[in-house]
Design a protein around this motif. Structure first.
Motif, PDB file in Angstrom:
ATOM      1  N   UNK A  13      48.981  38.185  45.892  1.00 32.75           N
ATOM      2  CA  UNK A  13      49.305  39.583  45.578  1.00 32.75           C
ATOM      3  C   UNK A  13      49.008  40.445  46.812  1.00 32.75           C
ATOM      4  N   UNK A  14      50.045  41.078  47.395  1.00 30.02           N
ATOM      5  CA  UNK A  14      49.793  41.902  48.587  1.00 30.02           C
ATOM      6  C   UNK A  14      49.127  43.225  48.221  1.00 30.02           C
ATOM      7  N   UNK A  15      48.308  43.749  49.115  1.00 28.88           N
ATOM      8  CA  UNK A  15      47.633  45.032  48.849  1.00 28.88           C
ATOM      9  C   UNK A  15      48.491  46.225  49.270  1.00 28.88           C
ATOM     10  N   UNK A  16      49.703  45.955  49.688  1.00 29.87           N
ATOM     11  CA  UNK A  16      50.590  47.041  50.120  1.00 29.87           C
ATOM     12  C   UNK A  16      51.906  46.463  50.593  1.00 29.87           C
ATOM     13  N   UNK A  55      57.656  38.623  56.246  1.00 28.29           N
ATOM     14  CA  UNK A  55      57.912  38.562  54.807  1.00 28.29           C
ATOM     15  C   UNK A  55      56.699  38.268  53.916  1.00 28.29           C
ATOM     16  N   UNK A  56      55.537  37.929  54.472  1.00 28.64           N
ATOM     17  CA  UNK A  56      54.487  37.324  53.617  1.00 28.64           C
ATOM     18  C   UNK A  56      53.669  38.328  52.826  1.00 28.64           C
ATOM     19  N   UNK A  57      53.713  39.617  53.205  1.00 26.64           N
ATOM     20  CA  UNK A  57      52.890  40.621  52.531  1.00 26.64           C
ATOM     21  C   UNK A  57      51.417  40.551  52.935  1.00 26.64           C
ATOM     22  N   UNK A  58      51.079  39.578  53.789  1.00 25.50           N
ATOM     23  CA  UNK A  58      49.675  39.370  54.151  1.00 25.50           C
ATOM     24  C   UNK A  58      49.151  40.406  55.135  1.00 25.50           C
ATOM     25  N   UNK A 101      45.778  49.592  47.892  1.00 18.06           N
ATOM     26  CA  UNK A 101      44.350  49.438  47.560  1.00 18.06           C
ATOM     27  C   UNK A 101      43.634  48.809  48.749  1.00 18.06           C
ATOM     28  N   UNK A 102      42.311  48.796  48.691  1.00 18.40           N
ATOM     29  CA  UNK A 102      41.532  48.211  49.785  1.00 18.40           C
ATOM     30  C   UNK A 102      41.397  49.207  50.926  1.00 18.40           C
ATOM     31  N   UNK A 103      40.518  48.820  51.845  1.00 20.23           N
ATOM     32  CA  UNK A 103      40.184  49.730  52.943  1.00 20.23           C
ATOM     33  C   UNK A 103      41.135  49.539  54.119  1.00 20.23           C
ATOM     34  N   UNK A 104      41.521  50.642  54.757  1.00 20.26           N
ATOM     35  CA  UNK A 104      42.344  50.535  55.956  1.00 20.26           C
ATOM     36  C   UNK A 104      41.494  49.951  57.088  1.00 20.26           C
ATOM     37  N   UNK A 149      56.768  40.323  48.154  1.00 21.57           N
ATOM     38  CA  UNK A 149      55.933  39.221  47.657  1.00 21.57           C
ATOM     39  C   UNK A 149      56.587  37.929  48.140  1.00 21.57           C
ATOM     40  N   UNK A 150      55.753  37.082  48.706  1.00 26.20           N
ATOM     41  CA  UNK A 150      56.209  35.828  49.313  1.00 26.20           C
ATOM     42  C   UNK A 150      55.866  34.716  48.339  1.00 26.20           C
ATOM     43  N   UNK A 151      56.862  33.968  47.897  1.00 32.08           N
ATOM     44  CA  UNK A 151      56.618  32.963  46.863  1.00 32.08           C
ATOM     45  C   UNK A 151      56.862  31.563  47.416  1.00 32.08           C
ATOM     46  N   UNK A 152      55.868  30.709  47.290  1.00 34.23           N
ATOM     47  CA  UNK A 152      56.044  29.304  47.698  1.00 34.23           C
ATOM     48  C   UNK A 152      56.624  28.533  46.527  1.00 34.23           C
ATOM     49  N   UNK A 153      57.691  27.802  46.783  1.00 31.02           N
ATOM     50  CA  UNK A 153      58.341  27.055  45.705  1.00 31.02           C
ATOM     51  C   UNK A 153      57.633  25.714  45.526  1.00 31.02           C
ATOM     52  N   UNK A 154      57.345  25.371  44.273  1.00 34.04           N
ATOM     53  CA  UNK A 154      56.628  24.102  44.033  1.00 34.04           C
ATOM     54  C   UNK A 154      57.583  22.908  44.005  1.00 34.04           C
TER      55      UNK A 154
END
Ligand SMILES: Cc1ncc(COP(=O)(O)O)c(C=O)c1O
Length: 384
Positions: free
Chosen positions: A308-311, A166-169, A202-205, A315-320
């Protein structure tokens, strides 16, 4: 009454499946699923492919367990990542086959936290023990990984290095190399699950970890996110030695995946227009990601942090300040669906922090903002 096996009883049901009926109510804005945008399915190419099936009656006969020869050849030419390939019913089946083939009850599997919940379910069903390595913005914490590998016998390391669910990383090149080296050093097999790899905005593969691994690795590919999920066509690439036993399990499981679907998929992805389709799809999803990012910045910056994920699709949101299950339940009443981050932790491990996963591919930009406004309302109410 007939009782399900202990294995099945101890496996959690998927959160999304459990709330499916609620999500399908009219007016619901769902950021919860992982659905591609149906309006972007390559329908013209699929239609042409379906018409052509009738010209090849043998496609309706039983087929080889490892998949349609033409599709396997195309895959091996297209992605020369390993010696051999088996076509599977989605990459989900490839994961299941690997678990059933290689895991004995009690064997240890390592994954990142958070991790894909469909994989966690499979490891539970295989009665494996799932351990976790801390994940950072650019991949696993390498020191933590070495500590685990040096102290515990691990059978498989499962990860999604590109635009993780889920993190988009995505893992950096240096992390890919470091992980590949460690796995070779400790002789641990790698399972690289890559259904989002081609959804890069975006970004390089970067090279796959499988390419960098000197040791044993499985590479799992899927067409669900770039063509359509309902054909259920995925694949697993590895050495012939690793795939041999897997073929035996697939044969026992379903004989083979549906040939007409494999053929339709091959005609679609090898069509001259498919590259353009993929470019348009990624541009379309990039706009949706941007819309969700803008809405989160505008309405929710006070309550959550995100990268912000590049693809990919999430989007993984940490709750404050909030608890994820409480937010998810209250949001459903506002007709907004999200998945609580806890769902992406192995059942027996402590959740490190509170988070929610938001999908940006299945709603239009205006709906994405509406959903975020609904979430903001919920967070304000719970906060006061
Ligand atoms: C990380 C990951 N792996 C595997 C799958 C399963 O995909 P498929 O449709 O190819 O079975 C998904 C689906 O969402 C996923 O997110």
């Amino acid at each position: 009454m007939l009782q399900p096996s202990k294995r099945v009883q101890q496996t959690k049901e998927s959160y999304i499946r459990n709330i499916l009926k609620v999500i399908q109510q009219p007016g619901m804005l769902s950021l919860a699923g992982g659905l591609p945008d149906a309006s972007r399915f390559p329908l013209a190419m699929l239609e042409q492919a379906a018409i052509e099936l009738a010209k090849q009656p043998s496609i309706y006969q039983y087929g080889a367990t490892e998949g349609l020869t033409e599709l396997r050849e195309w895959l091996l030419n297209h992605q020369a990542l390993a010696e051999d390939v088996i076509v599977t019913s989605g990459s989900q089946q490839a994961l299941d086959l690997i678990a059933r083939c290689y895991l004995n009850p009690g064997d240890r599997v390592l994954c990142e936290t958070p991790s894909y919940l469909g994989a966690l379910q499979i490891f539970d069903l295989a009665e494996a023990q799932t351990l976790a390595v801390r994940s950072e913005q650019d991949g696993p914490d390498v020191d933590d990984l070495e500590k685990v590998l040096a102290s515990t016998p691990i059978k498989l390391f499962y990860a999604v290095p590109d635009f993780q669910n889920p993190s988009g990383r995505s893992w950096s090149l240096s992390k890919r190399k470091a992980v590949a080296e460690l796995l070779a050093k400790y002789k641990v097999a790698f399972v690289e699950d890559a259904p989002y790899r081609e959804l890069r905005f975006e970004g390089e593969s970067l090279p796959t970890v499988t390419e960098l691994c000197a040791g044993e690795a499985f590479f799992l590919g899927s067409f669900s996110k770039i063509a359509t999920p309902s054909l259920r066509v995925g694949y697993v690439m590895a050495s012939k030695d690793l795939l041999g036993p897997l073929k035996k399990v697939k044969q026992a499981s379903d004989l083979h995946s549906a040939l007409p679907m494999q053929k339709m998929l091959l005609s679609t992805v090898s069509h001259p227009d498919f590259t353009r389709h993929l470019e348009q799809l990624t541009a379309h999803y990039c706009l949706r990601r941007d819309a969700l990012v803008a809405a989160l910045d505008k309405h929710l910056a006070h309550y959550l942090d995100f990268e912000i994920p590049q693809g990919g699709m999430f989007i993984w949101c940490r709750l404050k300040h909030h608890q994820a299950y409480q937010i998810a339940a209250a949001a459903l009443e506002q007709k907004v669906a999200v998945v609580p981050g806890d769902e992406f932790w192995p059942a027996k491990l402590k959740v490190d922090y509170q988070a929610i996963r938001l999908n940006f591919t299945s709603l239009e930009p205006k709906q994405l903002e509406q959903a975020v406004i609904g979430l903001a309302k919920v967070m304000q109410q719970i906060n006061t």
